[in-house]
Design a protein around this motif. Sequence first.
Motif, PDB file in Angstrom:
ATOM      1  N   TYR A  57       2.649 -14.091 -18.304  1.00 14.83           N
ATOM      2  CA  TYR A  57       1.874 -13.715 -17.125  1.00 14.83           C
ATOM      3  C   TYR A  57       2.724 -12.836 -16.226  1.00 14.83           C
ATOM      4  O   TYR A  57       3.933 -13.027 -16.121  1.00 14.83           O
ATOM      5  N   LEU A  58       2.054 -11.876 -15.615  1.00 12.24           N
ATOM      6  CA  LEU A  58       2.746 -10.912 -14.767  1.00 12.24           C
ATOM      7  C   LEU A  58       2.270 -11.042 -13.325  1.00 12.24           C
ATOM      8  O   LEU A  58       1.067 -11.037 -13.064  1.00 12.24           O
ATOM      9  N   LEU A  59       3.224 -11.187 -12.423  1.00 11.63           N
ATOM     10  CA  LEU A  59       2.920 -11.190 -10.985  1.00 11.63           C
ATOM     11  C   LEU A  59       3.347  -9.831 -10.444  1.00 11.63           C
ATOM     12  O   LEU A  59       4.521  -9.491 -10.502  1.00 11.63           O
ATOM     13  N   ASP A  60       2.383  -9.081  -9.949  1.00 13.64           N
ATOM     14  CA  ASP A  60       2.706  -7.735  -9.480  1.00 13.64           C
ATOM     15  C   ASP A  60       2.620  -7.656  -7.958  1.00 13.64           C
ATOM     16  O   ASP A  60       1.713  -8.228  -7.357  1.00 13.64           O
ATOM     17  N   GLY A  61       3.559  -6.914  -7.387  1.00 12.97           N
ATOM     18  CA  GLY A  61       3.713  -6.844  -5.937  1.00 12.97           C
ATOM     19  C   GLY A  61       2.429  -6.668  -5.153  1.00 12.97           C
ATOM     20  O   GLY A  61       2.041  -7.518  -4.347  1.00 12.97           O
ATOM     21  N   ASP A  62       1.747  -5.571  -5.401  1.00 13.64           N
ATOM     22  CA  ASP A  62       0.576  -5.266  -4.599  1.00 13.64           C
ATOM     23  C   ASP A  62      -0.517  -6.310  -4.809  1.00 13.64           C
ATOM     24  O   ASP A  62      -1.191  -6.706  -3.860  1.00 13.64           O
ATOM     25  N   ASN A  63      -0.661  -6.755  -6.052  1.00 18.22           N
ATOM     26  CA  ASN A  63      -1.717  -7.731  -6.351  1.00 18.22           C
ATOM     27  C   ASN A  63      -1.486  -9.019  -5.578  1.00 18.22           C
ATOM     28  O   ASN A  63      -2.424  -9.602  -5.039  1.00 18.22           O
ATOM     29  N   VAL A  64      -0.228  -9.458  -5.516  1.00 17.95           N
ATOM     30  CA  VAL A  64       0.079 -10.705  -4.810  1.00 17.95           C
ATOM     31  C   VAL A  64      -0.164 -10.554  -3.309  1.00 17.95           C
ATOM     32  O   VAL A  64      -0.614 -11.482  -2.646  1.00 17.95           O
ATOM     33  N   ARG A  65       0.081  -9.361  -2.824  1.00 20.47           N
ATOM     34  CA  ARG A  65      -0.147  -9.136  -1.380  1.00 20.47           C
ATOM     35  C   ARG A  65      -1.639  -9.067  -1.046  1.00 20.47           C
ATOM     36  O   ARG A  65      -2.029  -9.182   0.112  1.00 20.47           O
ATOM     37  N   ASP A  71      -1.135 -12.746   4.200  1.00 19.20           N
ATOM     38  CA  ASP A  71      -0.803 -12.996   5.606  1.00 19.20           C
ATOM     39  C   ASP A  71       0.581 -12.475   5.975  1.00 19.20           C
ATOM     40  O   ASP A  71       0.981 -12.569   7.128  1.00 19.20           O
ATOM     41  N   LEU A  72       1.317 -11.945   5.005  1.00 17.68           N
ATOM     42  CA  LEU A  72       2.700 -11.527   5.277  1.00 17.68           C
ATOM     43  C   LEU A  72       2.816 -10.032   5.530  1.00 17.68           C
ATOM     44  O   LEU A  72       2.147  -9.231   4.878  1.00 17.68           O
ATOM     45  N   GLY A  73       3.716  -9.673   6.434  1.00 13.90           N
ATOM     46  CA  GLY A  73       3.994  -8.274   6.722  1.00 13.90           C
ATOM     47  C   GLY A  73       5.243  -7.820   5.984  1.00 13.90           C
ATOM     48  O   GLY A  73       5.578  -8.339   4.913  1.00 13.90           O
ATOM     49  N   PHE A  74       5.954  -6.854   6.555  1.00 12.84           N
ATOM     50  CA  PHE A  74       7.129  -6.292   5.884  1.00 12.84           C
ATOM     51  C   PHE A  74       8.412  -6.437   6.712  1.00 12.84           C
ATOM     52  O   PHE A  74       9.424  -5.831   6.402  1.00 12.84           O
ATOM     53  N   ASP A  75       8.345  -7.254   7.764  1.00 10.77           N
ATOM     54  CA  ASP A  75       9.569  -7.522   8.517  1.00 10.77           C
ATOM     55  C   ASP A  75      10.464  -8.432   7.676  1.00 10.77           C
ATOM     56  O   ASP A  75      10.033  -8.953   6.643  1.00 10.77           O
ATOM     57  N   ASP A  76      11.698  -8.609   8.104  1.00 13.57           N
ATOM     58  CA  ASP A  76      12.681  -9.331   7.278  1.00 13.57           C
ATOM     59  C   ASP A  76      12.221 -10.741   6.922  1.00 13.57           C
ATOM     60  O   ASP A  76      12.316 -11.159   5.766  1.00 13.57           O
ATOM     61  N   ALA A  77      11.709 -11.473   7.914  1.00 15.79           N
ATOM     62  CA  ALA A  77      11.304 -12.868   7.661  1.00 15.79           C
ATOM     63  C   ALA A  77      10.150 -12.903   6.657  1.00 15.79           C
ATOM     64  O   ALA A  77      10.110 -13.772   5.776  1.00 15.79           O
TER      65      ALA A  77
END
Length: 198
Positions: A57-65, A71-77
Amino acid sequence: MSHNIVWHNAAVSHNERQQLNGHKPCLLWYTGLSGSGKSTIANAVDRMLFDLGCHTYLLDGDNVRHGLNRDLGFDDASRVENIRRITEVSRLMLDAGLIVGTAFISPFIADRAQAKALAGDAFIEVFVDTPLAICEQRDPKGLYKKARAGEIAHFTGISSPYEAPLSPDIHLQTAALTIEQAARQVVVFLQQHAIICQ
Ligand SMILES: Nc1ncnc2c1ncn2[C@@H]1O[C@H](COP(=O)(O)OP(=O)(O)O)[C@@H](O)[C@H]1O
Ligand SMILES: [Mg+2]
């Protein structure tokens, strides 16, 4: 954590799953700049492994977002939390005996180290090494153009650093490889390390 939560042991062992699957589980952690080829190569590997009869199974960045991490942004936390959730989901899939691929830029050494610490021996770091100039030329999603125009903040490679792996398990220099050759290099690694036996 509540004291009333007690781990329940599984009736089906890892060994039994491995025997049924015909391969070991592992986590192929692809890292590289945007446009380096993570999604493309990870999908090519997934296709090859699937055709060999592996459970993947593949988890891909954009798909997971789009879902789990919407609910997550791109700040460090948020980036740290993004990786933590992905790693925890990957761990469940490893537990189920799958060959898991994750395709996230994952630009920081510390975050990848965290994933490695959680996933243990199953963790395989795959550096999709493509020079920035080539990624920018490919620009499959038009993101570099936007980043150069100042329309995207904290864009890896432009306005945010990418910390390359110091000793990746698999090093794919895509400027000198076709997609097929790069994917083949990953599959050969899995064969050489007896994760798959086909
Ligand atoms: N040798 C190669 N390896 C991987 N991708 C390549 C290669 N040559 C050209 N490309 C192209 O580069 C682009 C990489 O995009 P993508 O896989 O979405 O990158 P990422 O997931 O890392 O952001 C695709 O359009 C792909 O077809
Ligand atoms: Mg991608």
